[in-house]
Write an enzyme that holds these catalytic residues in place. Structure first.
Site, PDB file in Angstrom:
ATOM      1  N   PHE A 174       6.989   1.849  -3.923  1.00 41.17           N
ATOM      2  CA  PHE A 174       8.350   2.082  -3.441  1.00 41.17           C
ATOM      3  C   PHE A 174       8.873   3.490  -3.719  1.00 41.17           C
ATOM      4  O   PHE A 174       9.955   3.850  -3.253  1.00 41.17           O
ATOM      5  CB  PHE A 174       9.345   1.054  -4.016  1.00 41.17           C
ATOM      6  CG  PHE A 174       9.097  -0.355  -3.571  1.00 41.17           C
ATOM      7  CD1 PHE A 174       9.480  -0.791  -2.315  1.00 41.17           C
ATOM      8  CD2 PHE A 174       8.455  -1.261  -4.413  1.00 41.17           C
ATOM      9  CE1 PHE A 174       9.243  -2.091  -1.898  1.00 41.17           C
ATOM     10  CE2 PHE A 174       8.208  -2.564  -4.007  1.00 41.17           C
ATOM     11  CZ  PHE A 174       8.606  -2.984  -2.749  1.00 41.17           C
ATOM     12  N   ASP A 213       0.842  -1.195   0.000  1.00 36.64           N
ATOM     13  CA  ASP A 213       0.000   0.000   0.000  1.00 36.64           C
ATOM     14  C   ASP A 213       0.877   1.246   0.000  1.00 36.64           C
ATOM     15  O   ASP A 213       2.079   1.170   0.224  1.00 36.64           O
ATOM     16  CB  ASP A 213      -1.012  -0.001   1.151  1.00 36.64           C
ATOM     17  CG  ASP A 213      -0.366   0.053   2.524  1.00 36.64           C
ATOM     18  OD1 ASP A 213       0.845  -0.193   2.638  1.00 36.64           O
ATOM     19  OD2 ASP A 213      -1.078   0.343   3.499  1.00 36.64           O
ATOM     20  N   TYR A 248       2.767   4.839   0.866  1.00 38.02           N
ATOM     21  CA  TYR A 248       3.310   5.444   2.073  1.00 38.02           C
ATOM     22  C   TYR A 248       2.233   6.321   2.712  1.00 38.02           C
ATOM     23  O   TYR A 248       1.439   6.958   2.018  1.00 38.02           O
ATOM     24  CB  TYR A 248       4.534   6.291   1.736  1.00 38.02           C
ATOM     25  CG  TYR A 248       5.685   5.512   1.145  1.00 38.02           C
ATOM     26  CD1 TYR A 248       6.320   4.496   1.860  1.00 38.02           C
ATOM     27  CD2 TYR A 248       6.143   5.796  -0.141  1.00 38.02           C
ATOM     28  CE1 TYR A 248       7.376   3.786   1.311  1.00 38.02           C
ATOM     29  CE2 TYR A 248       7.207   5.089  -0.695  1.00 38.02           C
ATOM     30  CZ  TYR A 248       7.816   4.083   0.035  1.00 38.02           C
ATOM     31  OH  TYR A 248       8.864   3.376  -0.507  1.00 38.02           O
ATOM     32  N   HIS A 261      11.742  -9.702   0.552  1.00 36.16           N
ATOM     33  CA  HIS A 261      11.372  -8.288   0.444  1.00 36.16           C
ATOM     34  C   HIS A 261      12.586  -7.418   0.775  1.00 36.16           C
ATOM     35  O   HIS A 261      13.415  -7.790   1.612  1.00 36.16           O
ATOM     36  CB  HIS A 261      10.229  -7.983   1.416  1.00 36.16           C
ATOM     37  CG  HIS A 261       9.547  -6.682   1.158  1.00 36.16           C
ATOM     38  ND1 HIS A 261      10.031  -5.485   1.660  1.00 36.16           N
ATOM     39  CD2 HIS A 261       8.435  -6.375   0.450  1.00 36.16           C
ATOM     40  CE1 HIS A 261       9.229  -4.506   1.269  1.00 36.16           C
ATOM     41  NE2 HIS A 261       8.259  -5.012   0.535  1.00 36.16           N
TER      42      HIS A 261
END
Length: 237
Positions: A85, A72, A74, A194
């Protein structure tokens, strides 16, 4: 007043066609009503409404070359820009993106970037897609049950079905859960841990996904991605 309509209207026709499917149109209408209600209550929603579908604006489904999935947006003021990102230039580079830049340096020898704005990737056909496209201020995951996954799964399905062959970079268990939606006979599916500080050392660092993606694309005549963002001077890394 619709919260989402202006952003949807600005999308390439191929994405609008996907979202016009009856089930998706109904889901978007429900999401739209909820977002409008929360905004009317004075709740800050990120990214700004004109950037909610930013990941789709740069490239049609059949033109996508690489897909990088996030969860989701920031949730801090000024951070989300509709690209997974990515943060606008001048905003401090988040930890996961710092680790992505470190892997780029190791993999391709690229100088650490000064900016966290990944628009340069998006313009080359890198689909930077979050599963939830909105979030409330200072509340990570707050729109995880708003209904966005039906929408974003359909976007992934559109790339899978309409694209002649691209690279899916699936980092972490959540992203790897989308692998079943992807035809690995036509697309490259690369999996790793990740890039977050909690897991990057357990299989993200050293994955060499950026060079592997370029090798796969070049071998099929689709061209390489220019992964570099900026020179190292003044780096925020």
């Amino acid at each position: 007043m619709s919260y989402l309509s202006p952003a949807i209207a600005s999308l390439p026709a191929a994405w609008r066609d996907v979202l016009a499917a009856p089930a998706l149109a109904a889901q978007l209408q429900a999401i739209d009503a909820r977002l409008a209600a929360r905004a009317a209550e004075g709740v800050a929603i990120y990214p700004p409404r004109e950037l909610i579908f930013n990941a789709l604006r740069q490239v049609a489904p059949q033109e996508v070359r690489v897909v990088i999935l996030g969860q989701d947006p920031y949730h801090g003021a000024g951070e989300a820009m509709g690209l997974s990102f990515s943060v606008p230039a001048g905003v401090k580079i988040p930890p996961s993106l710092r680790n992505m830049y470190k892997e780029l340096a190791s993999d391709l020898g690229l100088a650490p970037a000064v900016s966290g704005d990944l628009s340069h990737w998006a313009r080359q056909g890198v689909l930077l897609l979050n599963t939830s496209l909105t979030v409330e201020a200072d509340a990570a995951g707050s729109h995880g049950k708003l209904g966005w996954q039906l929408i974003t799964d359909a976007l992934i399905d559109a790339v899978n079905a309409k694209n002649p062959g691209c690279v899916f970079l699936l980092w972490g268990n959540w992203a790897q859960g989308k692998a079943e939606r992807i035809d690995a006979g036509r697309h490259a599916v690369l999996k790793a841990a990740h890039p977050s500080p909690l897991s990057a050392s357990r299989g993200f660092f050293g994955c060499r996904h950026f060079s592997q993606a370029n090798q796969w694309l070049a071998a099929r005549g689709r061209g390489e991605i220019a992964w570099g963002i900026a020179a190292a001077q003044g780096s925020l890394l």
